[in-house]
Design a protein around this motif. Structure first.
Motif, PDB file in Angstrom:
ATOM      1  N   UNK A 151       0.805  -1.228   0.000  1.00  0.00           N
ATOM      2  CA  UNK A 151       0.000   0.000   0.000  1.00  0.00           C
ATOM      3  C   UNK A 151       0.840   1.281   0.000  1.00  0.00           C
ATOM      4  N   UNK A 152       1.992   1.240   0.704  1.00  0.00           N
ATOM      5  CA  UNK A 152       2.843   2.420   0.746  1.00  0.00           C
ATOM      6  C   UNK A 152       3.281   2.836  -0.652  1.00  0.00           C
ATOM      7  N   UNK A 153       3.801   1.854  -1.409  1.00  0.00           N
ATOM      8  CA  UNK A 153       4.288   2.140  -2.758  1.00  0.00           C
ATOM      9  C   UNK A 153       3.123   2.485  -3.680  1.00  0.00           C
ATOM     10  N   UNK A 154       1.989   1.823  -3.439  1.00  0.00           N
ATOM     11  CA  UNK A 154       0.807   2.134  -4.246  1.00  0.00           C
ATOM     12  C   UNK A 154       0.423   3.590  -4.055  1.00  0.00           C
ATOM     13  N   UNK A 155       0.473   4.042  -2.806  1.00  0.00           N
ATOM     14  CA  UNK A 155       0.145   5.436  -2.528  1.00  0.00           C
ATOM     15  C   UNK A 155       1.127   6.352  -3.234  1.00  0.00           C
ATOM     16  N   UNK A 156       2.382   5.951  -3.267  1.00  0.00           N
ATOM     17  CA  UNK A 156       3.393   6.772  -3.929  1.00  0.00           C
ATOM     18  C   UNK A 156       3.095   6.881  -5.433  1.00  0.00           C
ATOM     19  N   UNK A 157       2.742   5.736  -6.040  1.00  0.00           N
ATOM     20  CA  UNK A 157       2.415   5.749  -7.470  1.00  0.00           C
ATOM     21  C   UNK A 157       1.224   6.655  -7.750  1.00  0.00           C
ATOM     22  N   UNK A 158       0.209   6.558  -6.883  1.00  0.00           N
ATOM     23  CA  UNK A 158      -0.987   7.385  -7.059  1.00  0.00           C
ATOM     24  C   UNK A 158      -0.624   8.861  -6.954  1.00  0.00           C
ATOM     25  N   UNK A 159       0.181   9.194  -5.943  1.00  0.00           N
ATOM     26  CA  UNK A 159       0.592  10.595  -5.752  1.00  0.00           C
ATOM     27  C   UNK A 159       1.400  11.066  -6.958  1.00  0.00           C
ATOM     28  N   UNK A 160       2.287  10.178  -7.456  1.00  0.00           N
ATOM     29  CA  UNK A 160       3.101  10.551  -8.611  1.00  0.00           C
ATOM     30  C   UNK A 160       2.202  10.884  -9.798  1.00  0.00           C
ATOM     31  N   UNK A 161       1.199  10.006 -10.022  1.00  0.00           N
ATOM     32  CA  UNK A 161       0.274  10.240 -11.137  1.00  0.00           C
ATOM     33  C   UNK A 161      -0.470  11.548 -10.966  1.00  0.00           C
ATOM     34  N   UNK A 162      -0.969  11.791  -9.754  1.00  0.00           N
ATOM     35  CA  UNK A 162      -1.755  13.001  -9.528  1.00  0.00           C
ATOM     36  C   UNK A 162      -0.876  14.247  -9.596  1.00  0.00           C
ATOM     37  N   UNK A 163       0.353  14.123  -9.076  1.00  0.00           N
ATOM     38  CA  UNK A 163       1.281  15.252  -9.142  1.00  0.00           C
ATOM     39  C   UNK A 163       1.533  15.607 -10.604  1.00  0.00           C
ATOM     40  N   UNK A 164       1.723  14.577 -11.420  1.00  0.00           N
ATOM     41  CA  UNK A 164       1.959  14.859 -12.832  1.00  0.00           C
ATOM     42  C   UNK A 164       0.719  15.476 -13.473  1.00  0.00           C
ATOM     43  N   UNK A 165      -0.458  15.107 -12.938  1.00  0.00           N
ATOM     44  CA  UNK A 165      -1.692  15.672 -13.469  1.00  0.00           C
ATOM     45  C   UNK A 165      -1.704  17.193 -13.343  1.00  0.00           C
ATOM     46  N   UNK A 166      -1.413  17.694 -12.142  1.00  0.00           N
ATOM     47  CA  UNK A 166      -1.455  19.153 -11.982  1.00  0.00           C
ATOM     48  C   UNK A 166      -0.287  19.793 -12.720  1.00  0.00           C
ATOM     49  N   UNK A 215      15.119  22.491 -12.083  1.00  0.00           N
ATOM     50  CA  UNK A 215      14.348  22.395 -10.848  1.00  0.00           C
ATOM     51  C   UNK A 215      12.842  22.562 -11.056  1.00  0.00           C
ATOM     52  N   UNK A 216      12.340  22.346 -12.289  1.00  0.00           N
ATOM     53  CA  UNK A 216      10.911  22.600 -12.512  1.00  0.00           C
ATOM     54  C   UNK A 216      10.060  21.383 -12.171  1.00  0.00           C
ATOM     55  N   UNK A 217       8.730  21.594 -12.252  1.00  0.00           N
ATOM     56  CA  UNK A 217       7.810  20.621 -11.652  1.00  0.00           C
ATOM     57  C   UNK A 217       7.761  19.269 -12.358  1.00  0.00           C
ATOM     58  N   UNK A 218       7.964  19.269 -13.702  1.00  0.00           N
ATOM     59  CA  UNK A 218       7.874  17.999 -14.419  1.00  0.00           C
ATOM     60  C   UNK A 218       8.840  16.968 -13.872  1.00  0.00           C
ATOM     61  N   UNK A 219       9.986  17.428 -13.467  1.00  0.00           N
ATOM     62  CA  UNK A 219      10.991  16.507 -12.942  1.00  0.00           C
ATOM     63  C   UNK A 219      10.491  15.801 -11.685  1.00  0.00           C
ATOM     64  N   UNK A 220       9.839  16.564 -10.792  1.00  0.00           N
ATOM     65  CA  UNK A 220       9.428  15.983  -9.512  1.00  0.00           C
ATOM     66  C   UNK A 220       8.479  14.813  -9.728  1.00  0.00           C
ATOM     67  N   UNK A 221       7.463  15.027 -10.577  1.00  0.00           N
ATOM     68  CA  UNK A 221       6.469  13.964 -10.715  1.00  0.00           C
ATOM     69  C   UNK A 221       7.059  12.765 -11.451  1.00  0.00           C
TER      70      UNK A 221
END
Lengths: 225, 669
Positions: B328-343, B397-403
Motif C-alpha cells: 500500500x505504501x508504494x501504491x500510494x506513492x504511485x498514485x501521488x506521482x500520477x496526480x502530481x503529474x496531473x497538476x 528544478x521545474x515541476x515535471x521533474x518531480x512527478x
C-alpha cells in the motif's frame, strides 16, 4: 359423428389445404392461380362446416356460409374482374423459378413441422399436424408474395396467408366468436376492394402492374427531381 | 467558509460568465466573460485548497430527476481536481482578455460555450451520483465540441469536430455502461451506494474495462487517441489550453473515481494494473515519437498531451499493481506521482498552448517551418515558453521533474511481483518512461530552436510583435507555479496525502518530511530523496562559475557576422528546419513511424547537374490508419449495405420480413 372422425376429417382437409397452397405456388398462369385460390376458399368453408357439425356450435355454420360466399366466390370474382379489365399479361412471371420455389416450399413445410413440436404438448383441440400445416400454409403464402413479380399475385399471396390464419383459428379454437369473424371477413373484403382500386390507380400512374417497373419509374422521377 | 460553498460559488460565477457573454456585446462581453471565468477559477482553486485541508463536505440540490436530486460531494480527490481546474482557469481567463481581442464581434458561440464547458468540468468533479456525473460529462463534451468547431468555416475544423463528437459519445456510452454495471450491484445511482456494494470479481472486471476504455478514449490514451491530434489544434488557443490542460485530466479523474473509489482498491485484479501500465507506456512513447515528427506547433503539443497522459497512467498503473500485491505504501506513492503529474501537466501544457497562441497571433500560422527568431521580438513569450519546455522535458528544478522522479521511484522500489510477465513489465515501463523523457527533451529543443531561435523564415515572423500585458500575465502565473511546484514538493505532497488516505488507507505524510523540510523523501530516506532548492543552488553555482570563467570581468560580448563558409548569401532557408531536425530520429524509429518520403530532383541539363531538389516527408498516425480507419470503413460499408437494402423494392422488404419470421420461429420455439 364421433369426435375422432371430425378430427380425422379436419386432418384430411388440412392435407388438402397444404396441397392447394403448393398448387398455388406451382401455377404458370394467372387464371389457374385464381382457380386454386377459389378452391382454397371452398375448402375453408367445408372445414368450418365440419367443425360446426362436430362441436355443435351453430354460429360456425354462418361463418362457413360467409366464407364460401366471400372467399370462394366474391374475392376470386373481384380479382378475375380486375385481371380482365386491366388486360394483365396472363403469365405469372416468378422472380425465382418454379422448381426452386417448390424446393424452398418443401423446406419451409419441414421447418413448420419442426417448430410446431412444442405446441403439441399444450394443444388439446387440434392435432399438431393440422397446426403445423396451417403454419406452413401461412409461410407459403408469404413465399408467394416474395417470389412473384406481379402485384396481383402478391395480393393473392396475402389473401392466402389470411386464409391459412383462418384455418388455424377454426381448427385450434373450434371457431372464433362470430363478431370477430364478421369483422375479419369485412376487413378482408375492404382490403381486396382497396387493392382493386389501387391496381387501377397504379396502372394509370405507372403503365404497368409490375413492382419492379413501378420502382424504376419512381427512381427515374427522383433522378429528375 | 467551507469548500462546498466556495465550489458552488465558482459554478455560479461560471454561469454568470455564460449569461454575461450571452447578453452583452462588444468589449463588455469579453471583459464580463474573462472576469467571471477568473472569479470562477479563483473560487474553484480555493474550494480545492480548503477541501484538501478540511474534511469531506456534501450538498444535495433538488435539481434533475424528481426522484433523484443531484448529489455533490467534495472529498480529497474532488478537491484536488478542483484545484487543478482553478489553477489553470485563472491564468487562462486573464490570457483570454488579451487573446480574444482578435475575435471581437464574432465570438458569441465561444463566449457562451466556454463557461458551460467549465461548468461541465466542475460538475463532473463534484458529482456524487451517476446521473449528475453523466449530465455534466455530456455538458463538457458537447460544449467542447462547439468550441472545437468554433471556426467552422474550415473544412478541417468541421472534420476534426465530427471525429471528436463521435469519440466523445463513444466514450460516454462506455462510461454509462460502467455505471450501469455498478448500478446493478449497488442498487442506486448514488455513489455512496456503489462504494458500499460488494461486486463480484467478474462484474468488477467488466466495469473496470468499460471505465478504462471510456475514460481512456476521452483522455486520449493509445490506441483511442485518434481524435486528439485533430481536435486540439483547431480550437482557439485558450480553449486548447483548457482542453489539453484540464479536460483530459477530468477523464483521469473519472478513471480514478470509478476504479479506486467506486469499485474499490480492494477489488483490483493483477491484470488491471498491467493493462493500465501497458496503455501508459505505449501512450508515453508513441505520443512523443509522433510529436517529434510534427511541424504544426499545436498538433505537436497535442501529441505531447498523449505522452503526458501516458506518464500519468504509468503512475496509476504501477499503483494498481502494487495495491493488488499488498504494497500500500508504494501504491500510494504511485498514485501521488500520477496526480502530481496531473497538476504539473495542466500547468505546463496550459502554458505551452497559451504560448503557442501568442506565437500564432504574431506569426499568423501554426506551421513551425515559417517561424524563427521570435526570441528577439517576443522575449517574454519566449521566456515563459522556455520555462514550460524545461518543465515538460522533466528537467530540474521545474515541476515535471518531480512527478516523473516520483514515478521512477515507484517503479524502482517495486519488489518482485508474481510471475515473469509482471516482473518484466515494471522495469520495462520505467525504461519506456525514461525513453519518453529523453525524446520529449529532444522535441522541445526542436520546438524552441525552430520557433524562437535562428532567423525568421517568413515575413510575418520577421515583423512579429510581443503580446499585450494580459496575455503576458496569463502566461506568467503558470510559469511561476511550474517553478514553485518544482521547488517545494515537500509542501505539496503532504497536501495530496488525503487522497491515498481515502482510497488506499495509507498515509505518506510521515515519511515525506523525515529528512527535514528541504528534502523530499518518499517512503524511506535510505532509498532516495530529492531537494529541488539544493539542486537549483547547485545549478546556479555551476552555471555562474562557468559564465564567470567564460566571460571574465571586463571582457565584453563581441557581436560579429555569422561565419558562412565564405558564401556571402546567407538566408533563412539554410537553417535547420523542423523536419530536418527530427530526421535522425525518423531514421532510428523508422519501423514505427513509417515515414512516407519523396525526393524529387530536377536535372534538366545533365544528370550530374541537379538544379532543384524537392523533398517531402509525411508521417501518418499508424493507429488511425490501421485501426480507426478500417473500423470506420467497416461501419460505413455496413451502413451503405443497409441503405441499399432500404432502397430495394417491396420484394426485398417482404423477403426480410419472411426471413425474420423464420429466424424468430426457429429461435423462440
Amino acid at each position: 359423428m364421433s369426435m375422432s372422425l371430425v378430427q380425422q376429417l379436419v386432418d384430411g382437409l388440412a392435407a388438402l389445404m397444404l396441397l392447394v397452397s403448393f398448387a398455388l405456388l406451382a401455377q404458370h398462369r394467372l387464371l389457374s392461380v385464381l382457380h386454386w385460390f377459389a378452391a382454397q376458399g371452398v375448402l375453408l368453408a367445408v372445414t368450418a362446416t365440419i367443425v360446426a357439425y362436430g362441436t355443435g356450435n351453430h354460429e360456425l355454420y354462418i361463418s362457413a356460409v360467409m366464407t364460401f360466399l366471400l372467399k370462394g366466390l366474391l374475392l376470386p370474382w373481384l380479382l378475375w374482374h380486375v385481371i380482365k379489365r386491366l388486360h394483365v399479361h396472363r403469365e405469372v412471371e416468378p422472380l425465382v423459378n418454379l422448381t426452386l420455389t417448390m424446393l424452398i416450399a418443401l423446406g419451409i413445410t419441414l421447418f413448420s413441422f419442426h417448430i410446431i413440436q412444442p405446441i403439441e404438448k399444450i394443444s388439446e383441440s387440434l392435432t399438431s399436424d393440422s397446426m403445423a400445416i396451417a403454419t406452413a400454409c401461412v409461410l407459403l403464402g408469404m413465399l408467394m408474395m416474395i417470389t412473384r413479380r406481379k402485384a396481383i399475385t402478391q395480393v393473392i399471396g396475402f389473401l392466402a396467408v389470411e386464409n391459412s390464419l383462418f384455418f388455424a383459428a377454426i381448427g385450434s379454437t373450434n371457431g372464433m366468436p362470430l363478431v370477430v369473424e364478421i369483422g375479419i371477413a369485412f376487413d378482408v373484403l375492404i382490403a381486396a376492394l382497396i387493392f382493386g382500386l389501387f391496381f387501377f390507380q397504379i396502372r394509370t400512374t405507372f403503365d404497368s402492374l409490375e413492382v419492379d417497373a413501378m420502382h424504376a419509374a419512381l427512381q427515374d422521377r427522383e433522378d429528375e427531381a | 467558509m467551507n469548500a462546498m460553498t466556495l465550489a458552488a460559488g465558482s459554478g455560479i460565477a461560471a454561469l454568470a460568465a455564460a449569461a454575461g457573454a450571452g447578453l452583452l456585446r462588444g468589449h463588455l462581453q469579453r471583459s464580463a466573460l474573462c472576469l467571471f471565468l477568473g472569479i470562477s477559477g479563483l473560487l474553484s482553486a480555493s474550494a480545492g485548497l480548503v477541501g484538501l485541508l478540511t474534511s469531506t463536505a456534501s450538498l444535495i440540490l433538488p435539481l434533475g430527476l424528481p426522484w433523484l436530486p443531484m448529489h455533490f460531494r467534495i472529498d480529497g480527490l474532488a478537491a484536488f481536481f478542483l484545484l487543478v481546474i482553478g489553477a489553470l482557469l485563472v491564468p487562462v481567463a486573464i490570457y483570454s482578455q488579451g487573446y480574444l481581442k482578435g475575435y471581437q464581434g464574432r465570438m458569441d458561440a465561444l463566449a457562451v460555450f466556454l463557461p458551460l464547458f467549465v461548468i461541465g468540468m466542475q460538475g463532473v468533479v463534484l458529482a456524487n451520483d451517476a446521473f449528475a456525473f453523466m449530465l455534466f460529462w455530456e455538458l463538457m463534451s458537447i460544449s467542447s465540441y462547439f468550441l472545437v468547431t468554433f471556426e467552422h468555416e474550415n473544412l478541417e475544423n468541421r472534420k476534426a469536430g465530427f471525429i471528436y463528437l463521435l469519440m466523445a459519445h463513444l466514450a460516454g456510452l462506455l462510461i454509462l455502461g460502467a455505471f450501469a454495471v455498478l448500478y446493478a450491484s449497488g442498487g442506486s445511482f448514488e455513489f455512496s451506494a456503489m462504494r458500499a456494494a460488494d461486486i463480484s470479481s467478474f462484474w468488477a472486471s467488466v466495469a473496470f474495462l468499460l471505465a478504462a476504455f471510456g475514460f481512456g478514449t476521452k483522455a486520449g490514451a493509445v490506441p483511442m487517441h485518434g481524435w486528439l491530434p485533430d481536435a486540439h489544434p483547431v480550437a482557439p488557443s485558450n480553449v486548447s489550453a483548457l482542453m489539453s490542460g484540464i479536460m483530459l485530466k477530468v477523464a483521469i479523474f473519472g478513471f480514478v473515481r470509478v476504479t479506486w473509489d467506486l469499485i474499490g482498491s480492494g477489488d483490483f485484479q493483477w491484470w488491471w494494473g498491467a493493462v493500465v501500465l501497458a496503455a501508459g507506456a505505449s501512450s508515453a512513447v508513441f505520443g512523443v515519437l509522433f510529436a517529434l515528427q510534427q511541424h504544426d506547433l499545436k498538433r505537436l503539443l497535442a501529441y505531447h498531451s498523449i505522452e503526458n497522459i501516458g506518464i500519468i497512467l504509468i503512475g496509476l498503473g504501477l499503483s494498481m499493481l502494487l495495491a493488488h500485491f499488498g504494497h500500500p505504501m508504494l501504491a500510494a506513492l504511485g498514485l501521488i506521482a500520477g496526480l502530481y503529474h496531473t497538476i504539473n501537466h495542466a500547468l505546463f501544457k496550459g502554458l505551452l498552448f497559451m504560448g503557442a497562441g501568442a506565437v500564432l497571433h504574431a506569426a499568423g500560422t501554426r506551421d513551425m517551418e515559417s517561424m524563427g527568431g521570435l526570441v528577439h521580438r517576443m522575449p517574454a513569450t519566449a521566456l515563459f515558453f522556455l520555462i514550460a519546455s524545461i518543465s515538460i522535458s522533466a528537467l530540474p528544478p521545474f515541476n515535471g521533474f518531480v512527478s516523473e522522479w516520483l514515478t521512477f521511484q515507484t517503479a524502482l522500489m517495486s519488489p518482485q511481483l508474481g510471475g515473469a510477465l509482471l516482473t518484466a513489465i515494471v522495469p520495462f515501463s520505467a525504461a519506456m518512461l525514461a525513453l519518453a523523457g529523453a525524446l520529449a527533451a529532444a522535441c522541445f529543443v526542436k520546438v524552441f530552436g525552430i520557433v524562437f531561435l535562428g532567423h525568421a523564415r517568413s515575413e510575418a515572423a520577421a515583423s512579429a510583435h510581443e503580446v499585450d500585458a494580459w496575455m503576458k500575465v496569463g502566461m506568467a502565473i503558470p510559469a511561476f507555479f511550474c517553478l514553485l511546484l518544482g521547488l517545494l514538493p515537500v509542501l505539496f505532497v503532504p497536501l495530496l496525502d488525503v487522497i491515498p488516505r481515502n482510497l488506499l488507507d495509507v498515509s505518506l505524510a510521515a515519511h515525506v518530511h523525515e529528512h527535514g523540510w528541504l528534502w523530499l523523501s518518499p517512503v524511506d530516506v535510505s532509498h532516495a530523496s530529492y531537494s529541488a532548492p539544493v539542486a537549483l543552488a547547485g545549478m546556479l553555482t555551476i552555471g555562474g562559475l562557468a559564465f564567470w570563467w567564460l566571460h571574465p570581468k571586463g571582457s565584453t560580448v563581441r557581436r560579429g557576422s555569422i561565419w558562412s563558409c565564405g558564401n556571402p548569401h546567407l538566408n533563412a532557408r539554410m537553417q535547420y528546419t523542423a523536419t530536418s531536425f527530427s530526421q535522425p530520429l525518423r531514421r532510428i524509429f523508422g519501423g514505427i513511424l513509417q515515414p512516407d518520403e519523396h525526393a524529387h530532383i530536377e536535372r534538366p541539363a545533365h544528370k550530374l547537374l541537379s538544379q532543384k531538389v524537392r523533398h517531402a516527408v509525411h508521417v501518418a498516425d499508424p493507429v488511425v490508419n490501421r485501426l480507426h480507419r478500417p473500423l470506420a470503413d467497416a461501419v460505413l460499408t455496413l451502413a451503405h449495405a443497409v441503405q441499399k437494402e432500404h432502397q430495394r423494392g417491396i420484394h426485398a422488404y417482404l423477403a426480410w420480413t419472411f426471413a425474420t419470421v423464420l429466424v424468430l420461429l426457429a429461435v423462440f420455439t
